[in-house]
Enzyme design. Structure first.
Site, PDB file in Angstrom:
ATOM      1  N   GLY A 288      31.376  -5.171 -77.974  1.00  9.86           N
ATOM      2  CA  GLY A 288      32.799  -5.381 -77.662  1.00  9.86           C
ATOM      3  C   GLY A 288      32.925  -5.701 -76.173  1.00  9.86           C
ATOM      4  O   GLY A 288      31.948  -6.054 -75.507  1.00  9.86           O
TER       5      GLY A 288
ATOM      6  N   LYS B 214      48.979 -11.524 -64.713  1.00  8.97           N
ATOM      7  CA  LYS B 214      49.840 -10.347 -64.881  1.00  8.97           C
ATOM      8  C   LYS B 214      50.160  -9.822 -63.484  1.00  8.97           C
ATOM      9  O   LYS B 214      49.248  -9.501 -62.713  1.00  8.97           O
ATOM     10  CB  LYS B 214      49.069  -9.293 -65.683  1.00  8.97           C
ATOM     11  CG  LYS B 214      49.687  -7.916 -65.617  1.00  8.97           C
ATOM     12  CD  LYS B 214      48.871  -6.900 -66.390  1.00  8.97           C
ATOM     13  CE  LYS B 214      49.458  -5.517 -66.193  1.00  8.97           C
ATOM     14  NZ  LYS B 214      48.692  -4.491 -66.905  1.00  8.97           N
TER      15      LYS B 214
ATOM     16  N   LEU C 278      35.090   2.796 -74.842  1.00  6.53           N
ATOM     17  CA  LEU C 278      35.805   3.796 -75.634  1.00  6.53           C
ATOM     18  C   LEU C 278      34.929   4.996 -75.982  1.00  6.53           C
ATOM     19  O   LEU C 278      35.435   6.089 -76.204  1.00  6.53           O
ATOM     20  CB  LEU C 278      36.337   3.141 -76.919  1.00  6.53           C
ATOM     21  CG  LEU C 278      37.342   1.997 -76.705  1.00  6.53           C
ATOM     22  CD1 LEU C 278      37.667   1.313 -78.042  1.00  6.53           C
ATOM     23  CD2 LEU C 278      38.621   2.493 -76.046  1.00  6.53           C
TER      24      LEU C 278
ATOM     25  N   TYR D  49      43.481  11.087 -55.533  1.00  8.63           N
ATOM     26  CA  TYR D  49      43.767   9.797 -54.920  1.00  8.63           C
ATOM     27  C   TYR D  49      42.617   8.853 -55.224  1.00  8.63           C
ATOM     28  O   TYR D  49      41.464   9.163 -55.032  1.00  8.63           O
ATOM     29  CB  TYR D  49      43.945   9.910 -53.399  1.00  8.63           C
ATOM     30  CG  TYR D  49      44.199   8.556 -52.806  1.00  8.63           C
ATOM     31  CD1 TYR D  49      43.212   7.931 -52.059  1.00  8.63           C
ATOM     32  CD2 TYR D  49      45.384   7.880 -53.056  1.00  8.63           C
ATOM     33  CE1 TYR D  49      43.423   6.654 -51.570  1.00  8.63           C
ATOM     34  CE2 TYR D  49      45.587   6.612 -52.568  1.00  8.63           C
ATOM     35  CZ  TYR D  49      44.605   6.000 -51.829  1.00  8.63           C
ATOM     36  OH  TYR D  49      44.800   4.735 -51.361  1.00  8.63           O
TER      37      TYR D  49
HETATM   38  P1  FAD Z   1      34.748  -1.722 -79.479  1.00  6.47           P
HETATM   39  O1  FAD Z   1      35.566  -2.916 -79.197  1.00  6.47           O
HETATM   40  O2  FAD Z   1      35.182  -0.842 -80.583  1.00  6.47           O
HETATM   41  O3  FAD Z   1      33.267  -2.235 -79.759  1.00  6.47           O
HETATM   42  C1  FAD Z   1      32.323  -1.420 -80.417  1.00  6.47           C
HETATM   43  C2  FAD Z   1      31.071  -2.242 -80.689  1.00  6.47           C
HETATM   44  O4  FAD Z   1      30.088  -1.380 -81.225  1.00  6.47           O
HETATM   45  C3  FAD Z   1      31.275  -3.369 -81.688  1.00  6.47           C
HETATM   46  O5  FAD Z   1      30.580  -4.515 -81.251  1.00  6.47           O
HETATM   47  C4  FAD Z   1      30.584  -2.846 -82.952  1.00  6.47           C
HETATM   48  O6  FAD Z   1      30.055  -3.877 -83.747  1.00  6.47           O
HETATM   49  C5  FAD Z   1      29.483  -2.011 -82.321  1.00  6.47           C
HETATM   50  N1  FAD Z   1      28.937  -1.014 -83.227  1.00  6.47           N
HETATM   51  C6  FAD Z   1      29.565   0.068 -83.741  1.00  6.47           C
HETATM   52  N2  FAD Z   1      28.713   0.727 -84.570  1.00  6.47           N
HETATM   53  C7  FAD Z   1      27.543   0.061 -84.545  1.00  6.47           C
HETATM   54  C8  FAD Z   1      26.293   0.221 -85.184  1.00  6.47           C
HETATM   55  N3  FAD Z   1      26.058   1.230 -86.019  1.00  6.47           N
HETATM   56  N4  FAD Z   1      25.320  -0.673 -84.938  1.00  6.47           N
HETATM   57  C9  FAD Z   1      25.514  -1.705 -84.099  1.00  6.47           C
HETATM   58  N5  FAD Z   1      26.682  -1.907 -83.462  1.00  6.47           N
HETATM   59  C10 FAD Z   1      27.671  -1.044 -83.699  1.00  6.47           C
HETATM   60  N6  FAD Z   1      42.354  -1.716 -72.465  1.00  6.47           N
HETATM   61  C11 FAD Z   1      42.899  -2.404 -71.452  1.00  6.47           C
HETATM   62  O7  FAD Z   1      42.296  -2.499 -70.388  1.00  6.47           O
HETATM   63  N7  FAD Z   1      44.103  -3.020 -71.596  1.00  6.47           N
HETATM   64  C12 FAD Z   1      44.832  -2.935 -72.712  1.00  6.47           C
HETATM   65  O8  FAD Z   1      45.902  -3.528 -72.795  1.00  6.47           O
HETATM   66  C13 FAD Z   1      44.324  -2.143 -73.767  1.00  6.47           C
HETATM   67  N8  FAD Z   1      45.024  -1.981 -74.904  1.00  6.47           N
HETATM   68  C14 FAD Z   1      44.520  -1.175 -75.888  1.00  6.47           C
HETATM   69  C15 FAD Z   1      45.288  -0.898 -77.014  1.00  6.47           C
HETATM   70  C16 FAD Z   1      44.813  -0.035 -77.983  1.00  6.47           C
HETATM   71  C17 FAD Z   1      45.665   0.286 -79.161  1.00  6.47           C
HETATM   72  C18 FAD Z   1      43.513   0.521 -77.864  1.00  6.47           C
HETATM   73  C19 FAD Z   1      42.973   1.431 -78.919  1.00  6.47           C
HETATM   74  C20 FAD Z   1      42.733   0.216 -76.770  1.00  6.47           C
HETATM   75  C21 FAD Z   1      43.235  -0.602 -75.768  1.00  6.47           C
HETATM   76  N9  FAD Z   1      42.499  -0.861 -74.615  1.00  6.47           N
HETATM   77  C22 FAD Z   1      43.047  -1.559 -73.599  1.00  6.47           C
HETATM   78  C23 FAD Z   1      41.115  -0.404 -74.500  1.00  6.47           C
HETATM   79  C24 FAD Z   1      40.174  -1.572 -74.809  1.00  6.47           C
HETATM   80  O9  FAD Z   1      40.516  -2.144 -76.049  1.00  6.47           O
HETATM   81  C25 FAD Z   1      38.740  -1.107 -74.825  1.00  6.47           C
HETATM   82  O10 FAD Z   1      38.475  -0.392 -73.668  1.00  6.47           O
HETATM   83  C26 FAD Z   1      37.805  -2.275 -74.895  1.00  6.47           C
HETATM   84  O11 FAD Z   1      38.135  -3.147 -75.933  1.00  6.47           O
HETATM   85  C27 FAD Z   1      36.386  -1.828 -75.042  1.00  6.47           C
HETATM   86  O12 FAD Z   1      36.090  -1.411 -76.339  1.00  6.47           O
HETATM   87  P2  FAD Z   1      34.581  -1.069 -76.643  1.00  6.47           P
HETATM   88  O13 FAD Z   1      33.762  -2.251 -76.339  1.00  6.47           O
HETATM   89  O14 FAD Z   1      34.263   0.211 -75.970  1.00  6.47           O
HETATM   90  O15 FAD Z   1      34.588  -0.759 -78.202  1.00  6.47           O
END
Ligand code: FAD
Length: 516
Positions: free
Chosen positions: A11, A75, A350, A452
């Site tokens: 992600g 933004k 996350l 801060y």
């Molecule tokens: P994810 O996008 O969930 O990626 C997880 C990855 O792990 C995926 O590629 C998946 O395939 C992989 N994976 C999972 N299990 C396995 C497995 N067993 N084997 C191999 N791969 C696996 N942040 C901002 O800065 N601005 C915003 O406006 C904002 N809005 C948001 C709104 C909501 C409702 C939410 C919930 C979050 C928001 N965020 C925002 C936070 C932001 O979306 C995340 O910080 C960002 O997308 C990073 O996500 P990630 O890569 O940690 O996880």
């Protein structure tokens, strides 16, 4: 030397980490990123904080290269609507607040503001956003002094290096999926090995350190350092290593969201260059303008609202354009892992932690974490100092943002539903109640803003206090004895500057259509 890194998750967190570490260490580091072809990404995360500019600069990417590919826009602020009462709004902009004779302009405004709008009197950005304008002219130059002060100096600095030097006037909105795709190409071109497969198991050695991740079709991927970017699952850090999660739910009850990606003719609609957070009966709705669509979602607490009601409210808010759009329902894990770096596993994104996206801090946390990782990258002896510094920095920033978000609810005047009434009696993090008492008679300064941090300067707290309207704030008594002439001149200068900018800057849409 320790140089084999395995990143699990593709992600925003996974690809930002892979790209950044490659840009930082080049061929001296060997990176494999494995992402599932079946488990999707979270599918949201489109608004950012102004420090994000340093991320793209660090990668050597120019706006004209990556922005069109990610349908990105500028933004300039968060716009809060209806948090005080229906029809009211205010901006929390990316613009430093100026001071006059040692007092922030907001203090002078409380004493004798020219109008009842602190944001329009103290910042130029509020009017620029209202008019839907771009902070860059069509030839690419940035709006003029003093608001680009220091921008040149910041070239090539990381966000921690630029800390407190200046405020860059804008952040970005972008399509998260397109950014991940763009960064995939960037990282793979620079030598990152990309594996699409499911991690089915995590192998631990006799000390309990990760020795490899087992995949369905590619065997075991071994490495020295494992980066957990698996999102809310926390597959490596929380599940395999058992690191506990510290919930913030008692102070921030929103635990769910429903999101829609709504195609829209943005030329006709126009682009208001800000993220809008519109208060609702049991939470708030975000609106993010992109080129070609609007991203929107309702963040709410299940204790107060069902997912069905949330979706109905969101669809009614957006109107007919959303009729055929599929909704993405998300359960949010609010809080942080107790430590984000445990043994040879570092969580980023996350899996590390998350607070609701009210101030768009998710990607900011990721960027901050990656910088800390690059700075504290371990040596072969795994000196725990680096790990401890990383963990302290990550916890410090997340706890700080939590406090800032709690202030939004504590300070909101709205009290027409059970959700908003409960917001006034909910517990607040340690010490915030006492700080709020101090802020009633003296606006927040760097000593009273905890902790801060460059992402959250005192003026951000001032904007929330003055804008939300539920906490009465008074000017410093010293101002009653001070000569107001210099402050009046500053208010006049801002008004003049605003007039000039709104007459000369192009429409945001026109700027981006030229960029494409
Ligand atoms: P994810 O996008 O969930 O990626 C997880 C990855 O792990 C995926 O590629 C998946 O395939 C992989 N994976 C999972 N299990 C396995 C497995 N067993 N084997 C191999 N791969 C696996 N942040 C901002 O800065 N601005 C915003 O406006 C904002 N809005 C948001 C709104 C909501 C409702 C939410 C919930 C979050 C928001 N965020 C925002 C936070 C932001 O979306 C995340 O910080 C960002 O997308 C990073 O996500 P990630 O890569 O940690 O996880």
């Amino acid at each position: 030397m320790l140089n084999r890194v395995v990143i699990v998750g593709g992600g925003t967190a996974g690809w930002m980490t892979a790209s950044y570490l490659k840009a930082a260490f080049g061929d001296r580091i060997d990176i494999t990123l494995v992402e599932s072809g079946k488990v999707g990404t979270i599918g949201v995360g489109e608004a950012t904080f102004s420090d994000i500019r340093h991320f793209f600069e660090f990668l050597g990417l120019k706006e004209e290269d990556w922005m069109p590919a990610c349908n990105a826009t500028y933004k300039l602020a968060v716009r809060f609507e209806n948090w005080r009462e229906p029809g009211h709004y205010f901006y929390h902009p990316f613009e430093q607040m100026r001071s006059v004779n040692g007092h922030p302009l907001a203090d002078w405004w409380l004493q004798d503001g020219p109008t009842d709008r602190f944001d329009k009197d103290c910042f130029v950005m509020a009017s620029v956003i209202d008019a839907g304008l771009s902070p860059r002219r069509l030839d690419g130059t940035l709006l003029d002094q003093p608001f680009d002060e220091g921008a040149g100096e910041m070239q090539g600095l990381t966000m921690s290096e630029h800390q407190g030097k200046t405020q860059f006037p804008y952040a970005y909105h972008f399509e998260a999926a397109l950014l991940a795709k763009y960064l995939t190409a960037y990282a793979v071109e620079r030598g990152v090995t990309h594996v699409v497969d499911d991690v089915t198991d995590v192998a631990l050695d006799e000390r309990g350190w990760i020795s490899g991740v087992r995949t369905a079709g590619h065997g075991e991927l071994t490495g020295d350092l494992f980066v957990d970017c698996t999102g809310f699952r926390g597959l490596l850090l929380n599940k395999a290593l058992g690191e506990p999660f510290v919930s913030y739910q008692d102070t921030l009850p929103n635990d769910s969201a429903v999101a829609l990606q709504v195609p829209m003719d943005m030329e006709e609609r126009g682009i208001r260059p800000c993220t809008t957070a519109t208060a609702q009966d049991a939470g708030w709705i975000w609106t993010i303008p992109l080129m070609g669509r609007v991203g929107t979602g309702y963040v709410y607490a299940r204790d107060y609202l069902s997912p069905e009601e949330a979706e109905r409210t969101l669809r009614a808010f957006v109107g007919p354009a959303a009729a055929d759009v599929e909704a993405n329902h998300i359960r949010m894990r609010i809080g942080r892992s107790r430590d984000s770096w445990v043994r040879n596993c570092v969580a980023v994104g996350l899996s590390s932690g998350f607070v609701e996206p009210l101030e768009s801090t998710g990607i900011f946390f990721i960027h901050h974490a990656i910088e800390q990782l690059a700075k504290n990258f371990p040596g072969a002896d795994w000196d725990p100092t680096h790990r401890d510094r990383y963990n302290d920095a990550v916890a410090h920033v997340m706890d700080g943002v939590r406090e800032f978000l709690v202030l939004h609810y504590a300070a909101a005047k709205r009290s027409d539903t059970r959700y908003w009434r409960d917001a006034k009696t909910r517990p607040v993090p340690d010490g915030l109640a006492a700080r709020i008492e101090r802020w009633r008679t003296q606006l927040p300064d760097s000593e009273t803003v905890f902790p801060y941090y460059h992402g959250l300067p005192p003026y951000s707290y001032m904007c929330v206090l003055l804008g939300m309207g539920g906490i009465e704030v008074k000017p410093s008594p010293a101002l009653a004895l001070a000569d107001p002439a210099a402050a009046r001149r500053e208010f006049d200068a801002i008004r003049e500057k605003t007039r000039h900018l709104t007459a000369t800057l192009p429409r945001a849409y026109d700027y981006f259509s030229r960029l494409r």
